[in-house]
Write a protein that holds these residues in place. Sequence first.
Motif, short mmCIF file in Angstrom:
data_model
loop_
_atom_site.label_atom_id
_atom_site.label_comp_id
_atom_site.label_asym_id
_atom_site.label_seq_id
_atom_site.Cartn_x
_atom_site.Cartn_y
_atom_site.Cartn_z
N HIS A 1 80.45 34.38 72.42
CA HIS A 1 80.76 34.74 73.80
C HIS A 1 81.53 36.07 73.91
CE1 HIS A 1 79.84 30.44 74.40
NE2 HIS A 1 79.54 30.79 75.63
N THR A 2 81.51 36.87 72.86
CA THR A 2 82.25 38.13 72.88
C THR A 2 81.38 39.30 73.32
OG1 THR A 2 81.76 38.55 70.54
CG2 THR A 2 83.78 37.34 71.05
N THR A 3 80.10 39.06 73.60
CA THR A 3 79.21 40.11 74.08
C THR A 3 79.21 40.14 75.60
OG1 THR A 3 77.29 38.64 74.15
CG2 THR A 3 77.74 39.76 72.06
N ALA A 4 78.55 41.15 76.19
CA ALA A 4 78.48 41.25 77.65
C ALA A 4 77.82 40.02 78.25
CB ALA A 4 77.72 42.52 78.04
N LEU A 5 76.71 39.60 77.66
CA LEU A 5 76.03 38.39 78.14
C LEU A 5 76.87 37.15 77.85
CD1 LEU A 5 73.50 37.08 79.37
CD2 LEU A 5 72.52 37.01 77.06
N GLY A 6 77.52 37.11 76.71
CA GLY A 6 78.35 35.97 76.36
C GLY A 6 79.52 35.80 77.31
N PHE A 7 80.17 36.91 77.68
CA PHE A 7 81.26 36.83 78.65
C PHE A 7 80.77 36.26 79.98
CE2 PHE A 7 83.77 40.06 76.15
CZ PHE A 7 84.89 39.25 75.99
N ARG A 8 79.59 36.72 80.44
CA ARG A 8 79.07 36.22 81.70
C ARG A 8 78.76 34.72 81.62
NH1 ARG A 8 77.67 41.63 82.04
NH2 ARG A 8 77.70 42.52 84.15
#
Length: 340
Positions: free
Chosen positions: A182-189
């Motif tokens: 969840h540390t990527t842009a998609l992961g955060f979303r």
Amino acid sequence: ARDVPHLAGLITFLFFPVSYATWSITQKTTLARIVVLASAAACFGALLLAIVQYYWLGMRAEGGAGNAIVFATVTCLSVMMCLAGALSGIEKNKALLACAALAGTVAILYSESRIIWLAMLVAGIAVPLINRRRLTSRNAIRLLLIAGAIGVVIAAVGFPIISERAAFLFSDWNALATKGDHTTALGFRAALWQIGLSAFRDMPIFGHGIAASRELIEDGFHNQFNMPSVGFSHFHNGFLTALVQAGLLGAITLAAVFVVAARNAAVVLRTSADTIERFGATMIVVTVITYLIGGLTGILVGHDILDSTLMVFLVSGTYLASGRQQALPEPASTPQASQP
């Protein structure tokens, strides 16, 4: 009490009746041309800012908005108004509008806002469909040639950007699906959406209030994902943010704004053949499409630029589509002084 400072932003929407009453004294033809030519100017300005920021400053194009998605949203609306103005015949200088639309499209590519790329594609299909009655065989051939030339330029300029952003998306998706990263842009979303849904289930009717969002996000990242929140203040989905902050009542009210606007536009497009009225309805359709698609991963309302742009487009589009021009009040006659 904590929400009071945040509610001040809603003043923008309270000016809707005043703005509508003021603008409705303008001749419809004049206002329509203002919309088209101002949008063309905005597209050229957006490209200039995008080039400076992308090549000289080494950053995503965000204009003066401080946010690439906000910049791309406003530019997308401008591009669609140029396209609508050319197809409807509002403005005769179609070459100028074609160049402006191209400039705005390239600026949106430099913003690297993938969700607005999708919104621009959907809105770009809707505008020709609305104006299909005006596309004779000769006009259609000319339009196809222009579209082909624009497509070549966009492909040449945008291919490296589009391919890079697509690669990031697939990489983020793979990391999330296979590793739970969840540390990527998609992961955060994805994490924000999960946190938001949990918060909505806790208080589904009236919500937690606007001021509670940042705290809910911080607690959610810490408790559910054991990671920092990186300062998020909303849930990167307009309706989910409304559900958390204002519950079902707030989300339904927000949705009603777009439903009523879309219904008004649909009625005009179904019953009217007037060029100006159909142009106004097109403004509404484009606004609804752009905001709803952009709001899937961003903000719907709550940003000063987005809120003011939404109001301006709904005021102008509603007046042009189904409004009636108001007459200026007659000046009061001053009695002549009596002669001695």
